[in-house]
Design a protein around this motif. Sequence first.
Motif, short mmCIF file in Angstrom:
data_model
loop_
_atom_site.label_atom_id
_atom_site.label_comp_id
_atom_site.label_asym_id
_atom_site.label_seq_id
_atom_site.Cartn_x
_atom_site.Cartn_y
_atom_site.Cartn_z
N UNK A 1 -45.20 16.05 -21.54
CA UNK A 1 -45.35 14.90 -20.68
C UNK A 1 -45.69 13.70 -21.57
N UNK A 2 -44.92 12.65 -21.53
CA UNK A 2 -45.16 11.50 -22.40
C UNK A 2 -46.35 10.66 -21.92
N UNK A 3 -47.01 10.04 -22.90
CA UNK A 3 -48.08 9.09 -22.58
C UNK A 3 -47.48 7.77 -22.14
N UNK A 4 -48.19 7.03 -21.33
CA UNK A 4 -47.72 5.74 -20.86
C UNK A 4 -48.07 4.60 -21.81
N UNK A 5 -48.94 4.88 -22.79
CA UNK A 5 -49.30 3.86 -23.78
C UNK A 5 -49.06 4.41 -25.18
#
Length: 193
Positions: A1-5
């Motif tokens: 799951x990718x980070x948003x920052x």
Amino acid sequence: MPYLTSPVVPAGTLARTSQPALPTGDGLLLRPWRAADAPAVHAAFQDPLMHQWHIRACDSEEEAAGWIAGWQQEWQGESQAQWAVVDADGDDLLGRVALREIRLGDGVAEVAYWTVASARGRGVAVRATTALSRWAFEEIGLHRLELSHATANEASCRVAEKAGFAPEGTKRSALLHPDGWHDVHVHARVRGD
């Protein structure tokens, strides 16, 4: 799951360079630890005040040498960064200042320090902490530095405040010392303070 920052400070920022020496500009130098510092570290930890406010004892110069070897390795692991605080002219050990619990991606680290008995009352911890904070914000790009101490350690509280660390609260019964559980003051500086 990718980070948003994105990471605040990219991994590898410390490890790809040698640990620097940091002059305070007022007669002190923060320098990487050397194996030859072991006798001075051992001597510093024979002071009863160190036993009161620190959770570790140092029983021999060999043990101090082991600590120093670990401190030297932590730079490459980017988990901690430890400096000897010395007199810039004579290289006499005056104390230690460190970034602990470094989380580069979050841009956060914890500042810690101690001074040898003969250096107390001379502003060594404040000057070293201020220089380290400046470097951490301006050169590395950290966003937040935290500092905590037992509430009963009034001298450490004065250091935190003089070095620009604002009080943020108290953690109840958060630190076990030889004399029992202590409440802990939490202070912090953020970039731009």
